[in-house]
Each structure stands twice: as C-alpha cells, then as structure tokens.
Design a protein around this motif. Structure first.
Motif, PDB file in Angstrom:
ATOM      1  N   PHE A   1       7.421  18.935   4.239  1.00 47.82           N
ATOM      2  CA  PHE A   1       6.174  19.594   3.826  1.00 47.82           C
ATOM      3  C   PHE A   1       5.110  19.371   4.894  1.00 47.82           C
ATOM      4  O   PHE A   1       5.211  18.452   5.691  1.00 47.82           O
ATOM      5  CB  PHE A   1       5.691  19.043   2.478  1.00 47.82           C
ATOM      6  N   ARG A   2       4.100  20.217   4.900  1.00 46.19           N
ATOM      7  CA  ARG A   2       3.046  20.054   5.892  1.00 46.19           C
ATOM      8  C   ARG A   2       1.692  20.473   5.317  1.00 46.19           C
ATOM      9  O   ARG A   2       1.615  21.139   4.295  1.00 46.19           O
ATOM     10  CB  ARG A   2       3.354  20.856   7.156  1.00 46.19           C
ATOM     11  N   ASP A   3       0.636  20.089   6.030  1.00 48.23           N
ATOM     12  CA  ASP A   3      -0.723  20.488   5.680  1.00 48.23           C
ATOM     13  C   ASP A   3      -1.222  21.494   6.707  1.00 48.23           C
ATOM     14  O   ASP A   3      -0.793  21.493   7.859  1.00 48.23           O
ATOM     15  CB  ASP A   3      -1.640  19.261   5.681  1.00 48.23           C
ATOM     16  N   TYR A   4      -2.140  22.341   6.282  1.00 47.76           N
ATOM     17  CA  TYR A   4      -2.734  23.343   7.181  1.00 47.76           C
ATOM     18  C   TYR A   4      -4.224  23.051   7.319  1.00 47.76           C
ATOM     19  O   TYR A   4      -4.933  22.941   6.320  1.00 47.76           O
ATOM     20  CB  TYR A   4      -2.534  24.742   6.628  1.00 47.76           C
TER      21      TYR A   4
ATOM     22  N   ARG B   1       0.833  -1.200   0.000  1.00 44.49           N
ATOM     23  CA  ARG B   1       0.000   0.000   0.000  1.00 44.49           C
ATOM     24  C   ARG B   1       0.870   1.255   0.000  1.00 44.49           C
ATOM     25  O   ARG B   1       1.927   1.267   0.631  1.00 44.49           O
ATOM     26  CB  ARG B   1      -0.883   0.023   1.256  1.00 44.49           C
ATOM     27  N   PRO B   2       0.442   2.309  -0.668  1.00 48.20           N
ATOM     28  CA  PRO B   2       1.228   3.550  -0.618  1.00 48.20           C
ATOM     29  C   PRO B   2       1.194   4.130   0.789  1.00 48.20           C
ATOM     30  O   PRO B   2       0.230   3.963   1.518  1.00 48.20           O
ATOM     31  CB  PRO B   2       0.515   4.467  -1.611  1.00 48.20           C
ATOM     32  N   LYS B   3       2.275   4.779   1.176  1.00 43.57           N
ATOM     33  CA  LYS B   3       2.312   5.438   2.493  1.00 43.57           C
ATOM     34  C   LYS B   3       1.518   6.735   2.433  1.00 43.57           C
ATOM     35  O   LYS B   3       1.695   7.545   1.522  1.00 43.57           O
ATOM     36  CB  LYS B   3       3.757   5.750   2.876  1.00 43.57           C
ATOM     37  N   ALA B   4       0.663   6.941   3.422  1.00 42.09           N
ATOM     38  CA  ALA B   4      -0.104   8.189   3.504  1.00 42.09           C
ATOM     39  C   ALA B   4       0.720   9.193   4.291  1.00 42.09           C
ATOM     40  O   ALA B   4       0.560   9.346   5.498  1.00 42.09           O
ATOM     41  CB  ALA B   4      -1.461   7.947   4.162  1.00 42.09           C
ATOM     42  N   GLU B   5       1.646   9.865   3.597  1.00 35.92           N
ATOM     43  CA  GLU B   5       2.538  10.809   4.276  1.00 35.92           C
ATOM     44  C   GLU B   5       2.803  12.024   3.403  1.00 35.92           C
ATOM     45  O   GLU B   5       2.981  11.886   2.194  1.00 35.92           O
ATOM     46  CB  GLU B   5       3.888  10.146   4.579  1.00 35.92           C
ATOM     47  N   THR B   6       2.863  13.191   4.042  1.00 35.28           N
ATOM     48  CA  THR B   6       3.388  14.348   3.327  1.00 35.28           C
ATOM     49  C   THR B   6       4.869  14.092   3.062  1.00 35.28           C
ATOM     50  O   THR B   6       5.531  13.462   3.871  1.00 35.28           O
ATOM     51  CB  THR B   6       3.278  15.617   4.193  1.00 35.28           C
ATOM     52  N   PRO B   7       5.397  14.600   1.942  1.00 34.56           N
ATOM     53  CA  PRO B   7       6.839  14.454   1.728  1.00 34.56           C
ATOM     54  C   PRO B   7       7.596  15.137   2.868  1.00 34.56           C
ATOM     55  O   PRO B   7       7.103  16.093   3.470  1.00 34.56           O
ATOM     56  CB  PRO B   7       7.085  15.176   0.404  1.00 34.56           C
ATOM     57  N   LYS B   8       8.781  14.655   3.145  1.00 37.02           N
ATOM     58  CA  LYS B   8       9.599  15.192   4.233  1.00 37.02           C
ATOM     59  C   LYS B   8       9.805  16.701   4.060  1.00 37.02           C
ATOM     60  O   LYS B   8      10.206  17.154   2.991  1.00 37.02           O
ATOM     61  CB  LYS B   8      10.968  14.494   4.205  1.00 37.02           C
TER      62      LYS B   8
END
Lengths: 508, 508
Positions: A19-22, A10-17
C-alpha cells in the motif's frame, strides 16, 4: 521481573506492505486528470456512480476477470453474527468497478434508465503479492453502458475514449484505439476445429477434447504480444523452447490450422476496408465470424460518422488481451510515443485502457441476459504517461510564506496572509519555532514558496514590509553578476498597504 | 437426487447492511462541495494527502476517539502469512483520517515540512450497528496542522473553517464557529478538586478517587447539550431521574463545586471580552486555567486581525463535545438556521464540523511529543444542510436525447450527438430497443432530457430534423390553451445543418 518492566513496544509507523500514500501533487495531478475525463463522460450522457468499497463476497463473486492475474484474490473477512447487527456474511473489498456495477444494475433495475450509462472512478483492492510498481490498492476509471445490445454502444465508448485521451492532453497521433471482435476469433476457431476431419485428427493425436484445445488456442493467442508470430506458430504446433531453455508443449494443430489463426492475428490492412476484406477471407466459412465482421463494419461506419478518423480509432485483429473474458467487440487504447524504459532503451509507452462487450455479469443475479459494454482506463499508467510528456500540469507553486520576526505580533502576520488570500493568493504564516530565521527560509524553500514576506519591529514601526522574490533570488544567486544583482534586487521594501499589489506583481 | 439437481441459488444483489451507493447528483453535489472546500484549504497553504484505506491494526490503534460511540469498531482481518507475500499482520480499514495522519507524520517525519499542513477527504469505515441515516462507510473532510504548538495554528484553522463554510454557500449569519479551551476546563477541575478540604470531602463521601471523580465530571459536562443546566446540576450532585424514570447516581459534588462548573459552562458573555472576564473569575486560582484563557485571548486577537468578526467565530465555553479527547483549544461549527425535523418541528440545523488541539497521536510511534490541531467537517451533514437551503447546486440537467427512428441510420444519429457534444452540449443517442417510440420519449423523460431530436426517413430525405423542447412541451401540456399551443409549438423542424444552433437556442 525484567520482562514485566519491559516497555510496550512502539507501533511501527508503516503503510501495510503493497500500500502507499499520495502526497500533494500526486493527489492534485490525478484529480485534475480524472476531472477532465469526467467532463467528457458527462458530456456523453454518462452519470457518475459511486458504490460502496465493501461488497458481500456472494455479490462480488470470487473470480477476477483478468486472465493475466491467476493468483489475484480479494481482501475478505467474516462479519460477526450479532442479533440486530452483523449478519455473519463474508464481506470483501471490491477488486474492480465492474462487479459492483453488475450488482447495482440488478439491485436497482426498476429505477435505473435502460440502457444505463455510468462512469465510476475510485480505488479498488487486490490481495496479491505486491511488487515493484504493483500495489494492492489502485485507482480505476470506468465507463460502461448496461442494457444495450447495439454495437452503437461500443462505437460510442471508443469515440468517447479518444475524446477523453485528448481532453487530458494526449495529442492526436500520440494514441490509437484499436478495436477487434471476439466473434471473429470464434469464427476462426470454428474454421479451425469445425470440420469432421480436424476433430478426428485431434482425437487421433491424443488431444483430450476440442473444447480444451480451443482454450489452449485462446491462451496461446493471448501470448502473441509476448512471443510474436513465430512463437505463436510453435506453441500452436509442436511446442517451443522458452528463453530459460524449458520446453513448452504445443497445442498440436496442423499447419493449415495454424495458418488460419495467424491469418486472423495479422489481418490488419492499410485501412479498415482492407482489414475487413482480409478478415472475411479468414472466416468466410463461419456464420459467427461473419457476424463479427459485420459488427466491426458497423462500428467503423459509426466512428466515421462521429468524425473519428482511422488515425484515432482503427480495426485491428491483433488486439487479443482479455479476449477470453469478452463476448463481442473489444478495445484497447495505446499510447504510441516512445519513452525510455528502466534500462534507457526507447520503447512505446503502450496500453493505457482496455475494454469490450461482456455478458453474464448481471445474469448471475437475475437469470436474465443483460448486454453490457465498457472501458477501463489504467489511471496510474495514464498519469505516468502525462508526467513523461510534461502534461500532468499541477502548478506546483507553493504558498507565499509570511515569516515571523516577532512572535508577539503573530496577529499582524496573520492579517498579511489573510489579505493575500482575500486576493486569491495562496499564503500561509510560518508556524514553526520562529527563533532561527534561516530555518524559516529553509521552510519556505521546502514549500516551494515563490515569495517570502518579512516584517521586523523596525519595518512595523515604519509601516513597511520586505517582499522577497525567492524565484528571482535563486536565479540571481546562481547566474547574476554583481551589477545585475544590484540593478534587479530580489527583495523590495513596500508600504504595508501595497503588500498585495507587490506580491501580485512578482507572481505575474 | 432432487437435491443434486437443485440449481445453485442466485447471489443476492444487495449492498452489505449499513452500506450504500451514490448515484448521479449524490456524487456530483458532494464533489462540487468538496472541490470548493479544497480550494480554500489550498489557498491557506494546506497540501492534500491521500493515505491508503488499509492500515495495520498496530499502526491504527484500536480505539476510536469519539466518546459518543463506545461500541465503535473497525473492519479488520488477518493476512495469510506467506513467504514473500502476506505478512500475517492484522490489517484494518481506517476509521478516521487522523490516525493515518499520525502514522504518516511519524513515517515521513524527515521528508515533510515542519509544521505540516495537510487536508484529506475520503471515505472511512466503522464496524458498528447500522441505523437510520447511520452508515458504516461515510466521508470525512479534515484539515490539520502537525508540528506547531502555537495557537496561531488553531486560530488559522478556525478562520479557514469560516471561509470554507462561506465558500460552499452558507451565508454569513447562518453559521457560527464556537471556540473553547480544554485548559480552562482543567482549571475548573483544579478549582473544584484542588483544595485539601474538597479532597477530604470526596473521600469521606465514599467516592473512589479524585481521578475517577474528575472523569465523572467530564462525562457529565459532555451531557450539557442534552440535559441542560438543571440536569448537569443534578448529575454533578445527588443524582437524577431520567426520562424513563430510572435513577442515575450523581457525582456527589458540593454545591460550591457544582457552581464552579456551571459558571464555566455558562461563562459566555455579550462579547469575547466579557466572556474572558467571566472565565477569569471562574478559574482565577488555577495556573492551567489562566493559561487557557490567555490562549483564547490570543486566538480572539488573531481572528480579529484576520478580519473574522465575532459573528463568525466566537469564544464560547459551552462547547463541550469531545473535550476529553483534546488537550487545548477546541472548535465546533454550527449552522444556526432552522429546518424542520422528522416530526415537522422547527429546530436549529446544528453542528457540521468539530476539532481541536490534540497530542500523543504521533508520540505513540516516536516517543516524541508532536503538537497538532485540526478540524473535521461532517461531509454528509454539511451536504444535507446545503440541500435543505437549496444550495447543493448540481445543475441536474439531463442530456439531449437523439432518438432512433430508423435503426439502419444509427451512424447519422451518432453524428448528430457528436456535433452537439463538439459544441459543448451534453448529448446521447438512444441505445435501447428503438421499436417503440413512446419508450424513447419515456426514457428521455427519465433522463431529465431538456430536448429530444427526431429524424425519420422522410426528414432525412428532406435534410431536416425535428427538435422537441421537452421542458416547454411539459409546461404547455399542463398549462396551455389550444391557441397558445399552436402559437408556440414545442417542436420545430430545422435544417440538419442548423441542429446545434436550434438546440443552443432552446437551452438558452
């Protein structure tokens, strides 16, 4: 065989290193702040510009202006060369908002007004090692005037910056815009290196060239904030042991030369007039330095005329950050109130914006000198400051949650939410599995809902709804006596027709 | 030698192919529109989410959902693998706002409320061949509910969409939200292919498999908008000559089968009730189809309860776009007023938003089914529609321009602009070369300035300023007789202290 049967991972559910979400208030608080700043910029005659996030590497140039980040890079990739399609060009994400402005100023020079005042707000990207609090995508908020050589443009930018800081809620007295001039520093360097004797001295001491030594002096001055007066003296002279015990080679200036540099860095007097006198003494022998002082004097006069007192914007020769990049006046906005740092120690909040006059950016494209000056606000830092002062000001109130007691009457619940919204009240129907009513109230809690609406089959028959004041309920649950609880119930039954009025009453 | 001396070529000042910049009103008009939409989304309990522009290719997945764009790609690059730094991962710019939402829903599933209502607005990037009006960076504006299987979530999205369209200024009657259900289409396919006879027929006709034939039917149905009823009949049957004269192989259905598909596509009646009856006749034999009809019926009832009439949102089985991607209800918002196309012909403005229920996006990450539904507004198209109707509504008024007659009195001019701004009036000092006064007035014209302020040495001595009404001046210059010109001068002299009042009077 076993290998073939293995499931596709399964693909990892992660923001790239880096980076972040708001989420939620992260977005709305920043937006509210930027909206207020945009309003000030607009009132000063600045127009918005939104350039594409992607530029050709050729147009962008490869170098970041910020000397603090020597390892900074860009995110770049090469287009496939396809007939009629990709060009084979190298493309990159913009690393700041100034390089795209230079490209725009050159590309549209026949259409834009001269001078061109513009502001820009948006993300920029830097391909550097992420660290705590250091992200590879972050917001910048810039205002620049392109095409005016007048220091009136610099004064205007400084005045506008003070207005912008007050517009977002920073009180007068909690910030200071400090102004310096690269030309005065040039004057100091002229005074230091100008005479034949000094040049000869430098050569005898085995220092490579005056030019390199000048660069070394600039780099050292940039460290004034960090190492202080004594540190700068050592680094300009014979060298210095740093905190790790390592010895850092000095620039090798004479004591007289060092004194000139220190006199410049510490020239700030009780007021602008005194500062100007101190500076004049330092660079009296240098035409460039005197030109710089005249410019600072003009800026001070214009700020005064605009009603900006020295408590808001002041001449301060100790502003050194980025001096190597700028060609004239430089500015820095500092927040002067104290916050607690990671280790619980009080310290000044510090810089939230910086800028100055720069040349050459447009010239790269057109071979014509185009003077420009501008300011960049550190969006994340300013927002952090507003939060530290309790000024970020998102209301943070969740929606009224209409709970679902009977899933066959979903339309009734939707109608209640619609009525509330029509009255301008934020409202939503619970859309999860309605089986467990406790989960619905937990959901309302997670959403920060001020009010929950409840209507079972019994209430529906009687044409009423239960309106539950969740804020009061939480307060009563933690504080109230039994009498208070009974006297001021957190849940009331009202006719369905009075639903909106009752909710409005509770929301006050 | 000559080669060595050749100057480094100047970089080209150009946006990369397929990218563009947005100036002034481009930015403010879009922002005003999105602010109004955000206000509606907020009121419905949706929270903003701003994901990073960059995702890992792994998290993003490689495939675009939109079947209209088979050549669509992403902008991607590989990170350098550096110890403690870059990971060697492939990164890419997001191509829509749904794939990042799926990643966020999986990554933060323990922290987010369930269901999670979120909206997102921002640029997305597609690495495809640019064309007229087709850019490689463009805005999307999405609202989705993740984690609710209830069609109440779909009804809410449709209702919210109608509110959003009206909030930006589209009048009731100028738009329609059309709603269909993928499950009804499944029912039609069951009715078409379900019987043994039909399967046998397909095999005898040499068609590869029922599954492939189903896909072919879906693709054909997607062309209903383009080729119409007759075209679809031909394509589902024996084949069709296209406009270029080329023959396109048909799917090879029987007349009975074709009739079922057409009955579905044209099932729309005078009202929802009639439409539902027509649909029920088409898919009576299919449990999936009947389930779809029940869902549409529930949606229709909830829209009615929310006060959304069939003039605003209506069940319409001819909505086919993207049916292959969605798993339940699908929606499309169309603007129904007419505009003139490139060739001066009247045509309906057409689709400005689309969406529906989808599964599997979050499942990619977690192996758990997470139902979701949402809508995406085509920001550029909706803005174009507002402009076509004169509703984009940026005020477009330039700043008051304070001209510079005497460059030594810059501070005085700055003070005038500051006074105007303090009164909330947009104002700026002319910062170009003041030598040629005509250039200053040309600049004011380019800036769309409503008023120019003039103060020469003579006026300064007398303590007055000239206030020039540029709007009236332009009108008089083109229309007025000499008498009118004298009676209503476009330029008045007022005491410096009355400057703000006089400008305010002119601006009305």
């Amino acid at each position: 065989m076993a290998k073939d049967k293995k499931k596709q991972p399964r693909p990892k559910a992660e923001t790239p290193k880096g980076f972040r979400d708001y989420f939620g208030a992260d977005v709305t608080e920043r937006k509210a702040m930027l909206d207020r700043i945009a309003e000030i910029y607009h009132r000063h005659g600045f127009d918005p510009l939104e350039t594409s996030a992607v530029e050709t590497v050729e147009a962008l140039g490869k170098f970041l202006p910020d000397v603090d980040r020597p390892n900074a890079g860009v995110f770049a990739w090469q287009e496939e060369a396809v007939p009629g399609g990709g060009s084979g060009d190298w493309l990159a994400l913009r690393y700041d908002l100034t390089a795209p402005l230079a490209r725009v100023a050159a590309q549209f020079r026949n259409d834009l007004p001269t001078p061109y005042r513009r502001y820009a707000m948006g993300p920029v990207w830097r391909n550097e090692k992420p660290g705590p609090g250091r992200f590879r995508q972050f917001y910048q908020c810039d205002a620049d005037t392109v095409g005016s050589a007048s220091v009136a443009a610099d004064a205007e930018i400084c005045a506008m910056l003070t207005d912008a800081l007050e517009a977002v809620g920073i009180a007068r007295g909690d910030y200071i815009v400090r102004i310096n001039n690269r030309k005065v520093l040039d004057g100091v360097l002229e005074a230091v290196f100008g005479s034949i004797e000094n040049v000869a001295h430098a050569i005898i001491e085995g220092n490579p060239t005056i030019a390199e030594q000048k660069q070394a002096v600039l780099r050292t001055i940039d460290k004034f904030d960090k190492v202080g007066r004594v540190g700068v003296c050592e680094l300009l002279g014979k060298g210095r042991k740093d905190s790790s015990g390592a010895f850092i080679e000095g620039v090798g200036l004479t004591d007289d030369q060092i004194e000139l540099v220190i006199a410049f860095l510490t020239a700030k007097g009780e007021n602008n007039e005194q500062t100007m006198k101190n500076l004049a003494e330092t660079v009296a022998t240098s035409p460039s330095g005197m030109q710089g002082i005249i410019e600072l004097d003009e800026i001070a006069a214009m700020l005064k005329a605009m009603g900006i007192g020295e408590d808001r914007a002041v001449i301060d020769p100790s502003v050194v950050r980025g001096l190597g990049y700028y060609t004239g006046p430089v500015f820095e906005a500092e927040l002067t109130f104290e916050i607690l740092d990671d280790k619980g120690r009080k310290r000044q909040f510090g810089s939230v914006a910086g800028g100055g006059r720069y040349d050459g950016l447009v010239e790269r494209f057109t071979d014509q000198k185009v003077p420009a000056t501008g300011i960049s606000i550190g969006v994340d830092r300013l927002l952090a400051a507003l939060r530290a002062k309790g000024l970020a000001g998102a209301d943070g109130v969740g929606p009224v949650v209409v709970t679902v007691m009977d899933r066959d009457r979903m339309a009734d619940y939707q109608a209640m939410a619609a009525d509330l919204r029509a009255a301008g009240i934020r409202a939503e129907v619970y859309l999860g599995n309605p089986k467990n009513f406790g989960n619905q109230l937990k959901y309302a809690d997670k959403r920060g809902a001020p009010v929950a609406i409840i209507q079972g089959g019994d209430e529906a028959e009687r044409g009423v709804v239960q309106v539950k004041d969740l804020v009061l309920g939480a307060k009563l649950a933690s504080e109230a006596s039994h009498e208070e609880w009974k006297a001021q119930p957190a849940q009331t039954e009202v006719p369905r027709a009075d639903l909106v009025d009752e909710v409005r009453r509770i929301l006050g």
